[in-house]
Scaffold this motif. Structure first.
Motif, PDB file in Angstrom:
ATOM      1  N   TYR A  32       0.843  -1.177   0.000  1.00  0.00           N
ATOM      2  CA  TYR A  32       0.000   0.000   0.000  1.00  0.00           C
ATOM      3  C   TYR A  32       0.892   1.245   0.000  1.00  0.00           C
ATOM      4  O   TYR A  32       2.058   1.189   0.374  1.00  0.00           O
ATOM      5  CB  TYR A  32      -0.868   0.039   1.262  1.00  0.00           C
ATOM      6  CG  TYR A  32      -2.079  -0.845   1.219  1.00  0.00           C
ATOM      7  CD1 TYR A  32      -1.973  -2.228   1.264  1.00  0.00           C
ATOM      8  CD2 TYR A  32      -3.352  -0.294   1.142  1.00  0.00           C
ATOM      9  CE1 TYR A  32      -3.089  -3.027   1.232  1.00  0.00           C
ATOM     10  CE2 TYR A  32      -4.482  -1.088   1.117  1.00  0.00           C
ATOM     11  CZ  TYR A  32      -4.345  -2.451   1.159  1.00  0.00           C
ATOM     12  OH  TYR A  32      -5.452  -3.238   1.125  1.00  0.00           O
ATOM     13  N   GLY A  91       4.422  -0.026   1.935  1.00  0.00           N
ATOM     14  CA  GLY A  91       4.572  -1.193   2.785  1.00  0.00           C
ATOM     15  C   GLY A  91       3.481  -2.210   2.567  1.00  0.00           C
ATOM     16  O   GLY A  91       2.416  -1.892   2.013  1.00  0.00           O
ATOM     17  N   PRO A  92       3.726  -3.445   3.025  1.00  0.00           N
ATOM     18  CA  PRO A  92       2.788  -4.535   2.768  1.00  0.00           C
ATOM     19  C   PRO A  92       1.567  -4.497   3.659  1.00  0.00           C
ATOM     20  O   PRO A  92       1.509  -3.775   4.647  1.00  0.00           O
ATOM     21  CB  PRO A  92       3.630  -5.778   3.060  1.00  0.00           C
ATOM     22  CG  PRO A  92       4.613  -5.316   4.075  1.00  0.00           C
ATOM     23  CD  PRO A  92       4.918  -3.878   3.736  1.00  0.00           C
ATOM     24  N   LYS A  93       0.622  -5.312   3.285  1.00  0.00           N
ATOM     25  CA  LYS A  93      -0.585  -5.470   4.079  1.00  0.00           C
ATOM     26  C   LYS A  93      -0.266  -6.102   5.413  1.00  0.00           C
ATOM     27  O   LYS A  93       0.779  -6.716   5.602  1.00  0.00           O
ATOM     28  CB  LYS A  93      -1.562  -6.404   3.357  1.00  0.00           C
ATOM     29  CG  LYS A  93      -2.274  -5.841   2.173  1.00  0.00           C
ATOM     30  CD  LYS A  93      -3.222  -6.932   1.670  1.00  0.00           C
ATOM     31  CE  LYS A  93      -3.939  -6.535   0.429  1.00  0.00           C
ATOM     32  NZ  LYS A  93      -4.812  -7.622  -0.043  1.00  0.00           N
ATOM     33  N   ALA A  94      -1.239  -6.012   6.325  1.00  0.00           N
ATOM     34  CA  ALA A  94      -1.134  -6.711   7.600  1.00  0.00           C
ATOM     35  C   ALA A  94      -0.981  -8.198   7.375  1.00  0.00           C
ATOM     36  O   ALA A  94      -1.642  -8.770   6.508  1.00  0.00           O
ATOM     37  CB  ALA A  94      -2.390  -6.459   8.430  1.00  0.00           C
ATOM     38  N   GLY A  96       1.873  -9.668   6.527  1.00  0.00           N
ATOM     39  CA  GLY A  96       3.080  -9.992   5.783  1.00  0.00           C
ATOM     40  C   GLY A  96       4.262 -10.155   6.727  1.00  0.00           C
ATOM     41  O   GLY A  96       4.315  -9.529   7.770  1.00  0.00           O
TER      42      GLY A  96
ATOM     43  N   ARG B  94      -0.227   0.554  15.588  1.00  0.00           N
ATOM     44  CA  ARG B  94      -1.213   0.367  14.533  1.00  0.00           C
ATOM     45  C   ARG B  94      -1.793  -1.027  14.612  1.00  0.00           C
ATOM     46  O   ARG B  94      -1.208  -1.923  15.208  1.00  0.00           O
ATOM     47  CB  ARG B  94      -0.626   0.616  13.146  1.00  0.00           C
ATOM     48  CG  ARG B  94       0.495  -0.290  12.758  1.00  0.00           C
ATOM     49  CD  ARG B  94       1.063   0.162  11.429  1.00  0.00           C
ATOM     50  NE  ARG B  94       2.396  -0.342  11.253  1.00  0.00           N
ATOM     51  CZ  ARG B  94       2.717  -1.308  10.397  1.00  0.00           C
ATOM     52  NH1 ARG B  94       1.795  -1.864   9.651  1.00  0.00           N
ATOM     53  NH2 ARG B  94       3.952  -1.706  10.272  1.00  0.00           N
ATOM     54  N   SER B  95      -2.933  -1.181  13.999  1.00  0.00           N
ATOM     55  CA  SER B  95      -3.560  -2.493  13.937  1.00  0.00           C
ATOM     56  C   SER B  95      -2.881  -3.322  12.857  1.00  0.00           C
ATOM     57  O   SER B  95      -2.425  -2.790  11.846  1.00  0.00           O
ATOM     58  CB  SER B  95      -5.046  -2.343  13.603  1.00  0.00           C
ATOM     59  OG  SER B  95      -5.623  -3.603  13.381  1.00  0.00           O
ATOM     60  N   LEU B  96      -2.813  -4.623  13.073  1.00  0.00           N
ATOM     61  CA  LEU B  96      -2.246  -5.509  12.062  1.00  0.00           C
ATOM     62  C   LEU B  96      -3.326  -6.126  11.176  1.00  0.00           C
ATOM     63  O   LEU B  96      -3.038  -6.975  10.353  1.00  0.00           O
ATOM     64  CB  LEU B  96      -1.440  -6.630  12.729  1.00  0.00           C
ATOM     65  CG  LEU B  96      -0.138  -6.189  13.372  1.00  0.00           C
ATOM     66  CD1 LEU B  96       0.615  -7.397  13.921  1.00  0.00           C
ATOM     67  CD2 LEU B  96       0.733  -5.444  12.380  1.00  0.00           C
ATOM     68  N   TRP B  97      -4.554  -5.645  11.326  1.00  0.00           N
ATOM     69  CA  TRP B  97      -5.629  -6.167  10.503  1.00  0.00           C
ATOM     70  C   TRP B  97      -6.283  -5.024   9.739  1.00  0.00           C
ATOM     71  O   TRP B  97      -6.300  -3.895  10.187  1.00  0.00           O
ATOM     72  CB  TRP B  97      -6.657  -6.892  11.381  1.00  0.00           C
ATOM     73  CG  TRP B  97      -6.015  -7.971  12.162  1.00  0.00           C
ATOM     74  CD1 TRP B  97      -5.681  -7.944  13.484  1.00  0.00           C
ATOM     75  CD2 TRP B  97      -5.546  -9.228  11.660  1.00  0.00           C
ATOM     76  NE1 TRP B  97      -5.036  -9.102  13.825  1.00  0.00           N
ATOM     77  CE2 TRP B  97      -4.948  -9.905  12.744  1.00  0.00           C
ATOM     78  CE3 TRP B  97      -5.570  -9.829  10.415  1.00  0.00           C
ATOM     79  CZ2 TRP B  97      -4.388 -11.179  12.607  1.00  0.00           C
ATOM     80  CZ3 TRP B  97      -5.027 -11.091  10.274  1.00  0.00           C
ATOM     81  CH2 TRP B  97      -4.439 -11.746  11.355  1.00  0.00           C
ATOM     82  N   GLY B  98      -6.819  -5.299   8.599  1.00  0.00           N
ATOM     83  CA  GLY B  98      -7.486  -4.282   7.810  1.00  0.00           C
ATOM     84  C   GLY B  98      -6.660  -3.732   6.690  1.00  0.00           C
ATOM     85  O   GLY B  98      -7.108  -2.881   5.930  1.00  0.00           O
ATOM     86  N   GLY B  99      -5.436  -4.183   6.565  1.00  0.00           N
ATOM     87  CA  GLY B  99      -4.613  -3.783   5.428  1.00  0.00           C
ATOM     88  C   GLY B  99      -3.916  -2.456   5.622  1.00  0.00           C
ATOM     89  O   GLY B  99      -4.263  -1.655   6.476  1.00  0.00           O
ATOM     90  N   GLY B 100      -2.906  -2.185   4.834  1.00  0.00           N
ATOM     91  CA  GLY B 100      -2.273  -0.890   4.833  1.00  0.00           C
ATOM     92  C   GLY B 100      -1.293  -0.676   5.966  1.00  0.00           C
ATOM     93  O   GLY B 100      -0.934  -1.591   6.695  1.00  0.00           O
ATOM     94  N   THR B 101      -0.824   0.537   6.111  1.00  0.00           N
ATOM     95  CA  THR B 101       0.243   0.830   7.052  1.00  0.00           C
ATOM     96  C   THR B 101      -0.064   2.036   7.937  1.00  0.00           C
ATOM     97  O   THR B 101       0.843   2.643   8.471  1.00  0.00           O
ATOM     98  CB  THR B 101       1.553   1.107   6.290  1.00  0.00           C
ATOM     99  OG1 THR B 101       1.336   2.205   5.395  1.00  0.00           O
ATOM    100  CG2 THR B 101       1.998  -0.106   5.522  1.00  0.00           C
TER     101      THR B 101
END
Lengths: 114, 114
Positions: A32, A91-94, A96, B94-101
Motif C-alpha cells: 500500500y 509497505g505490505p498489508k497486515a 506480511g 497500529r492495527s495488524l488487521w485491515g490492510g495498509g500501514t
C-alpha cells in the motif's frame, strides 16, 4: 521494502493546489502507499492511503497510476498551516512477514508562503 | 479519543543513568514501535513489537531495550544512556488487521543526555 524517492523541498502560496510526487519503482504487489504529515517536534500524522487509482478524503487526494511505480499527493488550496514535512511510505498489508518495518525516507519539506 | 501517550515529553539526564520512556496506546493495537528522529537522518526505527512478548530489532537498536508485557504498553529502556542518544523519540502503534500501514504516533519525547 520498496524504496521511495521524493523531492527534498517544495514551495507554494496560500490558495494554490500542491502536488507532491513519490517514486517507488520496486513496489510489490501487496504494498500500500501511505502519506504522513509531520509538523516540527510533533509525531507524524496519517493523511491518506491507497492501493491503486484515486483515493480522496477530506484533506487530500492520492493519485496512483496503473503501474503503481509512483504516486502523487494532492493538497487542494493550501494554507500556511499546511507547512510541514510530507512522507511517502510503501509497505505490505497486515500479516506480511515484513510488516513490522515501516521505513520513512527524508520526506518533502513543503513551505506555504502568504 | 484514540491516542498514543508518551512520557515524559522532555528529559535531561546524565551519561550512564538508566532511564525508561513509557508509551501507552488505547486502541488495542497489536503493533507498536519506537523511532528516533535526528536532523538530516529522518525517522529511524529502533524496535518494534508485533504482539505481547514479541519484539524485534529495527534499524538502530544498539543501546536500547524494550519489553511488551501488556498489549497497551511498550516502554523504551536506555540502560546506560550516552550523548549520542540525544534525540527526539516517537512511539507508534497500529492495527495488524485491515490492510495498509496507517500508524498513530505519540507526541514525542525529547531526550538530552549530557
Amino acid at each position: 521494502l520498496a524504496k521511495t524517492t521524493q523531492p527534498i523541498s517544495m514551495d507554494s502560496y496560500e490558495g494554490q493546489e500542491v502536488n507532491i510526487t513519490c517514486s517507488h519503482n520496486n513496489i510489490a504487489t501487496n504494498d500500500y502507499i501511505t502519506w504522513y504529515q509531520q509538523f516540527p517536534s510533533q509525531g507524524p500524522r496519517f493523511i491518506i492511503q491507497g492501493y491503486k487509482t484515486k483515493v480522496t478524503n477530506e484533506v487530500a487526494s492520492l493519485f496512483i497510476p496503473a503501474d503503481r511505480k509512483s504516486s502523487t499527493l494532492s493538497l487542494p488550496r493550501v494554507s500556511l498551516s499546511d507547512t510541514a514535512v510530507y512522507y511517502c511510505l510503501v509497505g505490505p498489508k497486515a500479516g506480511g512477514t515484513s510488516y513490522g518495518k515501516l521505513t520513512f525516507g527524508q520526506g518533502t519539506i513543503l513551505t506555504v508562503h502568504p | 479519543e484514540a491516542q498514543v501517550t508518551q512520557n515524559p515529553r522532555y528529559l535531561i539526564t546524565v551519561t550512564g543513568k538508566k532511564l525508561t520512556v513509557t508509551c501507552s496506546q488505547n486502541m488495542n493495537h497489536e503493533y507498536m514501535s519506537w523511532y528516533r528522529q535526528d536532523p538530516g537522518l529522518g525517522l529511524r526505527q529502533i524496535y518494534y513489537s508485533m504482539n505481547v512478548e514479541v519484539t524485534d530489532k529495527g534499524d538502530v537498536p544498539e543501546g536500547y531495550k524494550v519489553s511488551r508485557k501488556e498489549k497497551r504498553n511498550f516502554p523504551l529502556i536506555l540502560e546506560s544512556p550516552s550523548p549520542n542518544q540525544t534525540s527526539l523519540y516517537f512511539c507508534a502503534s497500529r492495527s495488524l488487521w485491515g490492510g495498509g500501514t496507517e500508524a498513530f504516533f505519540g507526541q514525542g519525547t525529547r531526550l538530552t543526555v549530557v
